[in-house]
Design a protein around this motif. Structure first.
Motif, PDB file in Angstrom:
ATOM      1  N   MET A  35       0.843  -1.196   0.000  1.00  0.00           N
ATOM      2  CA  MET A  35       0.000   0.000   0.000  1.00  0.00           C
ATOM      3  C   MET A  35       0.879   1.248   0.000  1.00  0.00           C
ATOM      4  SD  MET A  35      -2.884  -1.048   2.820  1.00  0.00           S
ATOM      5  CE  MET A  35      -3.430  -2.751   3.017  1.00  0.00           C
ATOM      6  N   ASP A  36       0.461   2.260  -0.758  1.00  0.00           N
ATOM      7  CA  ASP A  36       1.324   3.416  -0.981  1.00  0.00           C
ATOM      8  C   ASP A  36       0.809   4.738  -0.410  1.00  0.00           C
ATOM      9  OD1 ASP A  36      -0.811   3.934  -2.644  1.00  0.00           O
ATOM     10  OD2 ASP A  36       0.388   4.209  -4.460  1.00  0.00           O
ATOM     11  N   TYR A  37      -0.314   4.717   0.300  1.00  0.00           N
ATOM     12  CA  TYR A  37      -0.916   5.916   0.874  1.00  0.00           C
ATOM     13  C   TYR A  37      -1.443   6.874  -0.204  1.00  0.00           C
ATOM     14  CZ  TYR A  37      -1.969   9.183   4.656  1.00  0.00           C
ATOM     15  OH  TYR A  37      -2.629   9.981   5.564  1.00  0.00           O
ATOM     16  N   HIS A  38      -1.614   6.363  -1.396  1.00  0.00           N
ATOM     17  CA  HIS A  38      -2.205   7.154  -2.478  1.00  0.00           C
ATOM     18  C   HIS A  38      -3.473   6.472  -2.986  1.00  0.00           C
ATOM     19  CE1 HIS A  38       1.054  10.037  -2.708  1.00  0.00           C
ATOM     20  NE2 HIS A  38       1.909   9.028  -2.633  1.00  0.00           N
ATOM     21  N   VAL A  40      -4.759   3.841  -1.582  1.00  0.00           N
ATOM     22  CA  VAL A  40      -5.479   3.552  -0.339  1.00  0.00           C
ATOM     23  C   VAL A  40      -4.882   4.413   0.778  1.00  0.00           C
ATOM     24  CG1 VAL A  40      -6.149   1.192  -0.935  1.00  0.00           C
ATOM     25  CG2 VAL A  40      -3.945   1.601   0.167  1.00  0.00           C
ATOM     26  N   PRO A  41      -5.660   4.694   1.831  1.00  0.00           N
ATOM     27  CA  PRO A  41      -5.172   5.571   2.914  1.00  0.00           C
ATOM     28  C   PRO A  41      -4.344   4.818   3.958  1.00  0.00           C
ATOM     29  CG  PRO A  41      -7.445   5.006   3.317  1.00  0.00           C
ATOM     30  CD  PRO A  41      -7.095   4.379   1.997  1.00  0.00           C
ATOM     31  N   ASN A  42      -3.358   4.072   3.491  1.00  0.00           N
ATOM     32  CA  ASN A  42      -2.493   3.338   4.403  1.00  0.00           C
ATOM     33  C   ASN A  42      -1.160   3.124   3.707  1.00  0.00           C
ATOM     34  OD1 ASN A  42      -1.595   1.961   6.641  1.00  0.00           O
ATOM     35  ND2 ASN A  42      -2.886   0.168   6.361  1.00  0.00           N
ATOM     36  N   LEU A  43      -0.113   2.948   4.495  1.00  0.00           N
ATOM     37  CA  LEU A  43       1.227   2.728   3.973  1.00  0.00           C
ATOM     38  C   LEU A  43       1.785   1.483   4.646  1.00  0.00           C
ATOM     39  CD1 LEU A  43       3.559   3.975   2.247  1.00  0.00           C
ATOM     40  CD2 LEU A  43       4.326   5.119   4.332  1.00  0.00           C
ATOM     41  N   THR A  44       2.216   0.508   3.847  1.00  0.00           N
ATOM     42  CA  THR A  44       2.709  -0.730   4.454  1.00  0.00           C
ATOM     43  C   THR A  44       4.163  -0.990   4.076  1.00  0.00           C
ATOM     44  OG1 THR A  44       1.719  -1.997   2.621  1.00  0.00           O
ATOM     45  CG2 THR A  44       0.434  -1.799   4.659  1.00  0.00           C
ATOM     46  N   LEU A  45       4.392  -1.745   3.026  1.00  0.00           N
ATOM     47  CA  LEU A  45       5.756  -2.131   2.681  1.00  0.00           C
ATOM     48  C   LEU A  45       5.903  -2.139   1.167  1.00  0.00           C
ATOM     49  CD1 LEU A  45       5.155  -5.257   1.761  1.00  0.00           C
ATOM     50  CD2 LEU A  45       5.210  -5.643   4.220  1.00  0.00           C
ATOM     51  N   GLY A  46       7.157  -2.307   0.715  1.00  0.00           N
ATOM     52  CA  GLY A  46       7.410  -2.251  -0.714  1.00  0.00           C
ATOM     53  C   GLY A  46       8.443  -3.259  -1.168  1.00  0.00           C
ATOM     54  N   LEU A  47       9.097  -2.951  -2.266  1.00  0.00           N
ATOM     55  CA  LEU A  47      10.001  -3.895  -2.914  1.00  0.00           C
ATOM     56  C   LEU A  47      11.114  -4.439  -2.019  1.00  0.00           C
ATOM     57  CD1 LEU A  47      10.459  -2.494  -6.522  1.00  0.00           C
ATOM     58  CD2 LEU A  47       9.836  -4.836  -5.905  1.00  0.00           C
ATOM     59  N   PRO A  48      11.815  -3.633  -1.228  1.00  0.00           N
ATOM     60  CA  PRO A  48      12.905  -4.188  -0.418  1.00  0.00           C
ATOM     61  C   PRO A  48      12.432  -5.279   0.545  1.00  0.00           C
ATOM     62  CG  PRO A  48      13.083  -1.807  -0.521  1.00  0.00           C
ATOM     63  CD  PRO A  48      11.748  -2.157  -1.107  1.00  0.00           C
ATOM     64  N   VAL A  49      11.253  -5.078   1.134  1.00  0.00           N
ATOM     65  CA  VAL A  49      10.731  -6.085   2.057  1.00  0.00           C
ATOM     66  C   VAL A  49      10.343  -7.350   1.299  1.00  0.00           C
ATOM     67  CG1 VAL A  49       8.897  -6.618   3.711  1.00  0.00           C
ATOM     68  CG2 VAL A  49       9.971  -4.364   3.723  1.00  0.00           C
ATOM     69  N   VAL A  50       9.746  -7.197   0.126  1.00  0.00           N
ATOM     70  CA  VAL A  50       9.370  -8.364  -0.684  1.00  0.00           C
ATOM     71  C   VAL A  50      10.616  -9.143  -1.084  1.00  0.00           C
ATOM     72  CG1 VAL A  50       8.402  -9.086  -2.908  1.00  0.00           C
ATOM     73  CG2 VAL A  50       7.201  -7.393  -1.500  1.00  0.00           C
ATOM     74  N   ILE A  67      -1.702   0.237  -5.071  1.00  0.00           N
ATOM     75  CA  ILE A  67      -0.864   1.405  -5.314  1.00  0.00           C
ATOM     76  C   ILE A  67      -1.404   2.180  -6.510  1.00  0.00           C
ATOM     77  CG2 ILE A  67       1.168   0.304  -4.323  1.00  0.00           C
ATOM     78  CD1 ILE A  67       2.187  -0.276  -7.109  1.00  0.00           C
ATOM     79  N   ALA A  68      -0.990   3.442  -6.601  1.00  0.00           N
ATOM     80  CA  ALA A  68      -1.556   4.347  -7.600  1.00  0.00           C
ATOM     81  C   ALA A  68      -1.000   4.141  -9.009  1.00  0.00           C
ATOM     82  CB  ALA A  68      -1.327   5.793  -7.168  1.00  0.00           C
ATOM     83  N   ASP A  69       0.182   3.567  -9.148  1.00  0.00           N
ATOM     84  CA  ASP A  69       0.785   3.415 -10.473  1.00  0.00           C
ATOM     85  C   ASP A  69       1.284   1.984 -10.678  1.00  0.00           C
ATOM     86  OD1 ASP A  69       1.818   3.877 -12.964  1.00  0.00           O
ATOM     87  OD2 ASP A  69       3.351   5.308 -12.328  1.00  0.00           O
ATOM     88  N   PRO A  70       0.367   1.007 -10.707  1.00  0.00           N
ATOM     89  CA  PRO A  70       0.795  -0.384 -10.839  1.00  0.00           C
ATOM     90  C   PRO A  70       1.479  -0.676 -12.169  1.00  0.00           C
ATOM     91  CG  PRO A  70      -1.573  -0.219 -11.150  1.00  0.00           C
ATOM     92  CD  PRO A  70      -1.100   1.119 -10.672  1.00  0.00           C
ATOM     93  N   ASP A  71       1.132   0.076 -13.213  1.00  0.00           N
ATOM     94  CA  ASP A  71       1.759  -0.175 -14.511  1.00  0.00           C
ATOM     95  C   ASP A  71       3.267   0.047 -14.450  1.00  0.00           C
ATOM     96  OD1 ASP A  71      -0.816  -0.583 -15.733  1.00  0.00           O
ATOM     97  OD2 ASP A  71      -1.077   1.578 -15.687  1.00  0.00           O
ATOM     98  N   ARG A  72       3.688   0.983 -13.618  1.00  0.00           N
ATOM     99  CA  ARG A  72       5.120   1.248 -13.468  1.00  0.00           C
ATOM    100  C   ARG A  72       5.811   0.224 -12.577  1.00  0.00           C
ATOM    101  NH1 ARG A  72       7.803   6.573 -10.463  1.00  0.00           N
ATOM    102  NH2 ARG A  72       9.985   5.895 -10.663  1.00  0.00           N
ATOM    103  N   TRP A  73       5.149  -0.171 -11.487  1.00  0.00           N
ATOM    104  CA  TRP A  73       5.828  -0.940 -10.453  1.00  0.00           C
ATOM    105  C   TRP A  73       5.589  -2.446 -10.492  1.00  0.00           C
ATOM    106  CZ3 TRP A  73       9.606   1.401  -8.210  1.00  0.00           C
ATOM    107  CH2 TRP A  73       9.581   2.777  -8.035  1.00  0.00           C
ATOM    108  N   ALA A  74       4.500  -2.893 -11.066  1.00  0.00           N
ATOM    109  CA  ALA A  74       4.164  -4.325 -10.995  1.00  0.00           C
ATOM    110  C   ALA A  74       5.263  -5.243 -11.539  1.00  0.00           C
ATOM    111  CB  ALA A  74       2.847  -4.587 -11.723  1.00  0.00           C
ATOM    112  N   PRO A  75       5.864  -4.945 -12.696  1.00  0.00           N
ATOM    113  CA  PRO A  75       6.913  -5.848 -13.183  1.00  0.00           C
ATOM    114  C   PRO A  75       8.057  -6.034 -12.201  1.00  0.00           C
ATOM    115  CG  PRO A  75       6.193  -4.391 -14.944  1.00  0.00           C
ATOM    116  CD  PRO A  75       5.571  -3.870 -13.668  1.00  0.00           C
TER     117      PRO A  75
END
Length: 220
Positions: A35-38, A40-50, A67-75
């Protein structure tokens, strides 16, 4: 349909994620809410944790990108080792391209729909996905009450999948526990995300077994 249980680490102890993953060796997946706080109204974790979690567990990671820009980050999540990457229909601007990129990197591609988003407009994308995730709460926070209004949508999704053929899984996420999992299974879901119902239990592994048994009995 084979029942699959995907415990959500959103309800786990973030300071002990490797241990929490090890507590559910009988799970099929480990559900990771990004979650990116954009979006959805919450912030959790990202790529380094995964990336770190992928090294710490043999369970395949089921990464749900709220997240707000999955097309950029999903791959990048597929490249980080996720076994499945889910993008939201409400957030993606190029769903076909992004879903195909996820698949090309060796992960399963999934599309998520919020409770108020109808499934019928996305029927044409069934050939591009390995899984449909139907949110059974509004995304953003764990521990919410299950929304019964989504049950008819699960039935509709299962009907669309049957009509198209193929092996598209239907996943539900939000408020899934011993009081709701049977209704979801009866409606046509076969992959169940459970957070509090697993990590709030004294024995998370036993909770996984109990949920699996209930869902399997309901689809009998």
């Amino acid at each position: 349909m084979a029942v699959q249980i995907s415990p959500s680490i959103l309800s786990a102890d973030f300071a002990r994620l490797a241990d929490e993953a090890a507590a559910v060796p009988n799970a099929d997946w480990l559900h990771v809410d990004v979650m990116d706080y954009h979006f959805v109204p919450n912030l959790t974790l990202g790529l380094p944790v995964v990336e770190s979690l992928h090294k710490a567990t043999s369970l395949p990671l089921d990464c749900h990108l709220m997240i707000a820009d999955p097309d950029r980050w999903a791959p990048a999540y597929a490249e980080a080792g996720a076994g499945s990457v889910t993008i939201h229909a409400e957030a993606t601007r190029a769903p076909v391209r992004t879903l195909r990129q996820i698949r090309s990197l060796g992960a399963r591609a999934a599309l998520a729909l919020n409770p108020g988003t109808a499934v019928e407009p996305y029927e044409g994308l069934l050939g591009e996905v390995d899984m449909l995730l139907l949110m059974t709460v509004e995304p953003g926070f764990g521990g919410q009450k299950f929304l019964d209004m989504v049950l008819p949508k699960i039935r509709t999704a299962r009907s669309l999948v049957r009509r198209h053929g193929g092996q598209v899984w239907i996943q539900v996420d939000g408020g899934v526990d011993t009081t709701t999992i049977e209704r979801c299974a009866e409606a046509g879901a076969d992959v169940f995300v459970a957070g509090s119902a697993v990590y709030g239990a004294d024995d998370p592994a036993a909770a996984v077994d109990a949920l699996r048994a209930q869902a399997a009995a309901a689809t009998g």
